[in-house]
Design an enzyme around this catalytic site. Structure first.
Site, PDB file in Angstrom:
ATOM      1  CG  ASP A 132      -1.743  -1.164   1.428  1.00 17.25           C
ATOM      2  OD1 ASP A 132      -1.684  -2.075   0.598  1.00 17.25           O
ATOM      3  OD2 ASP A 132      -2.476  -1.215   2.435  1.00 17.25           O
ATOM      4  CD  GLU A 167      -7.052  -4.111   3.929  1.00 17.82           C
ATOM      5  OE1 GLU A 167      -6.498  -4.656   4.908  1.00 17.82           O
ATOM      6  OE2 GLU A 167      -6.686  -4.292   2.747  1.00 17.82           O
TER       7      GLU A 167
END
Length: 502
Positions: free
Chosen positions: A27, A209
């Site tokens: 990420d 998320e």
């Protein structure tokens, strides 16, 4: 590593995308433009090329084209892993971390606490600050600053809100397994007060998320602002595995209200195609935006991988690239709003390149038509297609003997497809060889497509960025052919140009 092994390992290293030198990344985190520099932090395993030992890696750029990798910025230790988060420039030193000479950059990140910690098993939000422009960081001694005693509370995106409700910091985070976005406010980044929650809504096929919340003008009109909430989920994407969705609505400083929700509560599997997706491909995840970009531009970047096979892609010693940086805008379409994405100005190589190959209008018939002079492994291809009688027509890139990635249009179905079943190495995971599709409509009777081809990926921007598909591919280095094709009839290629970059 021998010279031959090193050459093989670097076959897929991208030329247009960021990848770490010899470690794992996932990420993007802490995205910010500060003192003339774009900072890209990211989830990083500094010790290996698979997920683990989560820390914040760091790279910088002045043009979003070339990146410099720096040492690990915020490292894990025996007490905590450093999960995803964001960075703000605390201009007014509300946190008190600054000095008389320097206002701080403040990182807000998720502490994933380990066995040695008194908070073992908990995910909570913590702070670190930097007084040297983001290169060295000090963890706040009062961490964590926000603890819900939850094992799945993570990924804070923080921004400064200035509106009718006041002026304060807003945190957007998730209770991942509850499919819930939670919003908090703070005056000093240390003490947080719950504002509201959002969700479950639309896609809930996997944990939520990496949320983000930001305003955008509709059709470029600054007097007509809407707010965009993005939420990534894994699995549950429109073509399987990881993906990101978005909602458009209003934020009054307390509550986000969506005007584009299709289903409240658990998703309806039959309506998955009606949800608004950041990208319809299989490899665009954890997308978040940069803070403090000049001229209020909204730039986003994502991890170009999919958790179904992320740890197994054949890119040793490094593993996983980032997507292109994209500039996003909001357009009114058929009475609603759609996020439009284009390669960012500084990042788009065509800004400083001229096409090396082009052709005028031609009619395609059944079969595959190789374009002599168009071959390449790192290129930008632009084409406009008018459908005819063909069941499918389009483009094949990174072609070679028994290889090729097909980017096709199916006019009667109203779909665009990316077929990577013959894209080179596909057998490292059972779900990788795929045909991925997205809905598409003609504009004035034709399709406009831009494809960025790199050594291990294709990114497709269709209809001026209203539809995007991002896919990893792993072809042989010698597979560089570009072809046009049609099946079951005819189609017209109105124009085509190819720009080579490497």
């Amino acid at each position: 590593m021998t010279a031959a092994t090193a050459t093989t390992a670097e076959t897929f290293r991208p030329a247009l995308h960021y990848a770490a030198r010899n470690t794992w990344l996932n990420d993007p985190n802490g995205l910010i433009f500060h003192d003339g520099v774009y900072h890209l932090y990211y989830q990083n395993n500094p010790l290996d090329n698979v997920w683990g030992n989560m820390s914040w890696g760091h790279a910088t750029s002045t043009d979003l084209l070339t990146w410099t990798e720096h040492p690990v910025a915020i490292a894990c230790n025996e007490f905590e892993d450093i999960f995803s988060g964001s960075i703000v420039y605390d201009r007014e030193n509300t946190s008190g971390f600054g000095t008389g000479a320097a206002a701080p950059l403040v990182a807000v990140y998720t502490s994933a606490y380990k066995t040695a910690s008194a908070h073992h098993g908990i995910q909570a939000q913590s702070l670190a600050f930097s007084l040297d422009g983001g290169h060295t960081w000090t963890k706040y001694t009062g961490n964590p600053v926000l603890n819900r005693e939850s094992a799945e509370f993570r990924d804070p995106k923080v921004f400064r809100y200035d509106g009718d409700a006041g002026s304060y910091w807003v945190m957007v985070a998730v209770e991942a397994k509850d499919f819930e976005v939670v919003l908090y406010k703070s005056l000093d980044l240390k003490d947080w007060e719950l504002l509201s929650t959002f969700g479950p809504a639309n896609a809930t096929g996997g944990v939520w998320e990496c949320p983000d919340l930001f305003p955008l003008p509709v059709d470029g009109d600054p007097e007509n602002l809407k707010w965009v909430l993005t939420v990534n989920l894994n699995p549950g994407g429109p073509n399987g595995g990881s993906a990101g969705q978005y909602f458009v609505g209003d934020f009054d400083g307390t509550t986000f209200t969506s005007a584009t929700t299709v289903t409240d509560g658990p998703q309806d599997p039959d309506r998955l195609g009606e949800y608004q997706w950041l990208d319809w491909g299989r490899d665009y995840y954890a997308a978040v935006s940069f803070s403090d970009v000049p001229d209020d531009r909204r730039l986003m970047i994502a991890w170009m991988n999919n958790w179904e096979y992320a740890n197994e892609i054949p890119t040793s010693p490094w593993r996983s690239p980032m997507s292109l940086v994209r500039e996003v805008s909001l357009k009114s379409v058929d009475g609603s709003w759609r996020l439009v994405q284009q390669a960012a100005g500084e990042r788009a190589p065509h800004a400083v390149q001229t096409p090396s190959f082009s052709l005028a209008a031609i009619e395609l018939s059944d079969g595959r038509h190789v374009l002599d002079g168009a071959a390449g492994s790192v290129q930008r291809i632009e084409l406009t297609v008018t459908p005819g009688t063909a069941e499918e027509c389009g483009l094949i890139v990174r072609g070679g003997e028994a290889e090729g990635t097909r980017i096709g249009l199916r006019p009667t179905e109203g779909r665009i497809v990316v077929d990577r079943r013959e894209s080179g190495q596909t057998d490292f995971h059972g779900s990788f060889a795929s045909i991925d599709t997205a809905p598409i409509r003609t504009t004035d009777g034709s399709y406009e497509i831009t494809v960025y081809v790199d050594r291990c990926s294709v990114e497709v921007f269709a209809q001026e960025g209203q539809v995007t598909l991002t896919e990893l591919i792993f072809p042989a280095a010698t597979s560089t052919e570009v072809s046009l094709y049609a099946t079951g009839g005819t189609a017209t290629i109105d124009s085509l140009s190819v720009t080579q970059y490497a």
